[in-house]
Scaffold this motif. Sequence first.
Motif, mmCIF file in Angstrom:
data_model
loop_
_atom_site.group_PDB
_atom_site.id
_atom_site.type_symbol
_atom_site.label_atom_id
_atom_site.label_comp_id
_atom_site.label_asym_id
_atom_site.label_seq_id
_atom_site.Cartn_x
_atom_site.Cartn_y
_atom_site.Cartn_z
ATOM 1 N N PHE A 1 6.367 65.679 12.370
ATOM 2 C CA PHE A 1 6.128 64.330 12.867
ATOM 3 C C PHE A 1 5.471 63.469 11.800
ATOM 4 O O PHE A 1 4.842 63.969 10.870
ATOM 5 N N GLN A 2 5.602 62.167 12.008
ATOM 6 C CA GLN A 2 5.063 61.228 11.032
ATOM 7 C C GLN A 2 3.564 61.434 10.822
ATOM 8 O O GLN A 2 3.097 61.461 9.706
ATOM 9 N N ASN A 3 2.817 61.568 11.942
ATOM 10 C CA ASN A 3 1.387 61.847 11.759
ATOM 11 C C ASN A 3 1.085 63.315 12.063
ATOM 12 O O ASN A 3 0.003 63.660 12.498
ATOM 13 N N ALA B 1 1.079 65.551 14.175
ATOM 14 C CA ALA B 1 0.884 66.071 15.533
ATOM 15 C C ALA B 1 0.459 67.533 15.533
ATOM 16 O O ALA B 1 0.921 68.323 16.344
ATOM 17 N N LEU B 2 -0.440 67.886 14.620
ATOM 18 C CA LEU B 2 -1.006 69.239 14.669
ATOM 19 C C LEU B 2 -1.939 69.297 15.864
ATOM 20 O O LEU B 2 -2.633 68.327 16.146
ATOM 21 N N TYR B 3 -1.961 70.455 16.552
ATOM 22 C CA TYR B 3 -2.850 70.572 17.703
ATOM 23 C C TYR B 3 -4.286 70.586 17.196
ATOM 24 O O TYR B 3 -4.679 71.504 16.473
ATOM 25 N N PRO B 4 -5.079 69.574 17.553
ATOM 26 C CA PRO B 4 -6.399 69.447 16.925
ATOM 27 C C PRO B 4 -7.360 70.567 17.309
ATOM 28 O O PRO B 4 -8.310 70.835 16.589
ATOM 29 N N HIS B 5 -7.102 71.222 18.453
ATOM 30 C CA HIS B 5 -8.049 72.231 18.929
ATOM 31 C C HIS B 5 -7.727 73.619 18.401
ATOM 32 O O HIS B 5 -8.448 74.557 18.676
ATOM 33 N N MET B 6 -6.623 73.753 17.678
ATOM 34 C CA MET B 6 -6.256 75.075 17.183
ATOM 35 C C MET B 6 -6.502 75.139 15.680
ATOM 36 O O MET B 6 -6.368 74.139 14.978
ATOM 37 N N PHE C 1 1.769 79.177 16.854
ATOM 38 C CA PHE C 1 2.105 78.740 18.213
ATOM 39 C C PHE C 1 3.603 78.808 18.538
ATOM 40 O O PHE C 1 3.976 79.361 19.580
ATOM 41 N N PRO C 2 4.480 78.301 17.666
ATOM 42 C CA PRO C 2 5.913 78.407 17.994
ATOM 43 C C PRO C 2 6.363 79.861 18.132
ATOM 44 O O PRO C 2 7.232 80.158 18.959
ATOM 45 N N ARG D 1 4.519 74.872 10.324
ATOM 46 C CA ARG D 1 4.759 75.037 11.761
ATOM 47 C C ARG D 1 6.229 74.803 12.100
ATOM 48 O O ARG D 1 6.788 75.451 12.978
#
Lengths: 397, 365
Positions: A88-90, A92-97, A105-106, A179
């Motif tokens: 994604f452009q920004n 979209a890494l999961y901030p809590h992981m 995760f995938p 990811r």
Amino acid sequence: MEIRIKNLTKVFPGNPKKGIPDTRAVDDLNILVPDGELVGLLGPSGCGKSTTLYMIAGLLEPSDGEIWFGDEDVTDLEPEKRGIGLVFQNYALYPHMTVYKNVAFPLTNLRIQEPVLDENGNPVLDVDGNPEIKKRKLTKDEIDKIVRETSKIVQIEQYLERKPNQLSGGQQQRVAIARALVKKPKVLLLDEPLSNLDARLRLQTREEIRHIQQSTGITTVFVTHDQEEAMSISDKIVVMKLGVKQQEGVPQDVYNNPCNKFVANFLGTPPINLFAGRIQGGKVYIGEDCVREITPEEMEQAKAEGRNLSDQDVTVGIRPEGIVIDDNAKPNFHFKVDRILTMGRDIMLMSDQEFRLSDTKFVIDAFTKVSVGEVQAQVKPHKCLVFSLEEGEPRLV
Amino acid sequence: MANEVSKPKRRFNILSIFRRKERVSADAGERNNWKAWLYLAPTIILMAVFTFYPLINTIVIAFLKNYDYISQVHEGFTMENFGVVLGLVGRSEMMNADGIYESIFRWNCTRFESDGVVGIYLNSEGVVSRAYFTMNVIRYAFPNTLLITFITVPLSIIIALLISIGLNSIPAFKKFFQTIFFIPYVTNAIAVGMVFAVLFDYKGILNYLLGLGTLTWIDQAAPAWRGMIALCVYIIWHSLPFKILIFLSGLQNIDKQYYDAAKIDCAGKMKTMLNVTVPLLSPQILYIMITSFIGSFKEYTSVVGLFGQQGTSPGSYNMYTVVYYIYDMVNSNVQYGAAAAVLLFLVIMLFTAIQFKVSKTRVHY
């Protein structure tokens, strides 16, 4: 895997009551992404390139048209079943992981298919004589191995225990690529992956992306508004404007032979210089200077393609690198140099040429002797492009 | 004058509370200081009179012996109030040589059901003593409060979370349902309690709908566990709207891109909820957890609203709560009420501290 996009259209419905018309974000788009190649979708913001990417990903539903991955029609397939990686452009890494968990995760969602084996290690056959297949999750050790391998490729091994907000933009970007790559997707999609990075990192990262793409051989679609970025790493670029494909081809081809004024103007830094000119008797004039002659072959080709090269007012485009200042040759273009910018390898001449339609900038070799004031130059014929005055019309010469 | 060195005045500057780094020059701060105090004055005065003074006074009263609220008379400081509240001691009076009852304290037992004189004894020396029983929190109030807390808090949070996630994902009628779910919040607790009382009446709608005959829930000396079920249902229903409101605003702040990423990562709906939604909502969940823990430790109006008394039958205390106890004590033995309030404060503080500690690794801001 080859991606074929056929007549893809996306219409965002407007609100007729409030007088907001429908938006055709993507209009009848046809693209072929050959297997293992990197294709850049290029265009100014709002041209529908990201919309196209999201439709390939399955996050947006096309209004019309088809998307094929190889021999499979995936138009109506859920994104999770398409086997794609998306950056994604920004990011979209999961901030809590942690980085590790983000990359893993995938894999935790993945089900792999495996033949059932008996005690001797032979596949068990079902009633029809086909090997029995069972689905299972990956084990922790398997996940760990893949995560570490992938992190090695994108060089994030030392950050695995950190949270995304403890990483710099470039590192986050690499995590996002890891990811996307970790489940070995058939297709990698990148949405403006470099736009959040600073200039130097952008250069470095685009090389890395190219390197990763080539070493994994994964079919990649890359969205950007930065033509330099797209031209430098793509096998093929697709230039779009307002949802309509303008031109598709090898970057250098598109640059040399833009199909219309928009593409010519969009590709190249500094952009092409545009002048008000005219065709008169098979010659192209800017003011009194005859900058180019139209060859008989070009005439013939134009005739075959139905382009009209009769006497008319036109827009003449000269690439910044399109002039030579050579005292020994006969000059065919003159202009006044207002300022000279030294850029090390080259020098840039800025001019307020009287017939200009845009800023006039020429880049010439640093050894050329030139000073502010009137300059006599020669225009390289293949760097001089002629366009009809009508917007969106095909290039004349 | 020249040799007079002026000492820099150090005054407490109220504005310094509001800024992290003192970038504003001291002059500007000084100049505006009185203004800041002026603007804050109404709040400070009201809070001093109605919050800070009662707060401190409650703590003081908790340690006063035989305090009389009207005459403000007491017999010095003591810890006995806490003993009474916890049911460790009870009050007895012994007739002295002049025939006047003198108050003494001794170990109490918790078998009595209500306040008052529980026995008059004549010992071998001919001294008359009267034993009193004062209600404590150990038998009913504290266990009930704990039970209410540990049933209603987790359940209401989970239900509110599910409803909010549901509401957040339906495009149509979203506002309509949000309004529906918010109605309990603006409805009077006592009025709702009366409605629930009708629902849970032994000849009520619930029994009729479920075909349970004349099963008693809240009256007719219904067993405590059935009363507790009715009470918890009522409390959960009444506490949902605020939680849903907070969760919905939290959900709307979660970037939609995380859900797109989860889809690309092949995470199922359940997994996305547990691994993406809940962690990203954790600040709101912590906030709701702490406030509703405190809220349910203070449960009182729901009991009054639903039962109208302390239990499922007159004279029964089986639905008693700690705050109910505190209010009961205000009339007769205000020092016991104050002691119970102090104890409740300590318990709430302990639970809040535990929650903060546990949440440290689980909440992601």
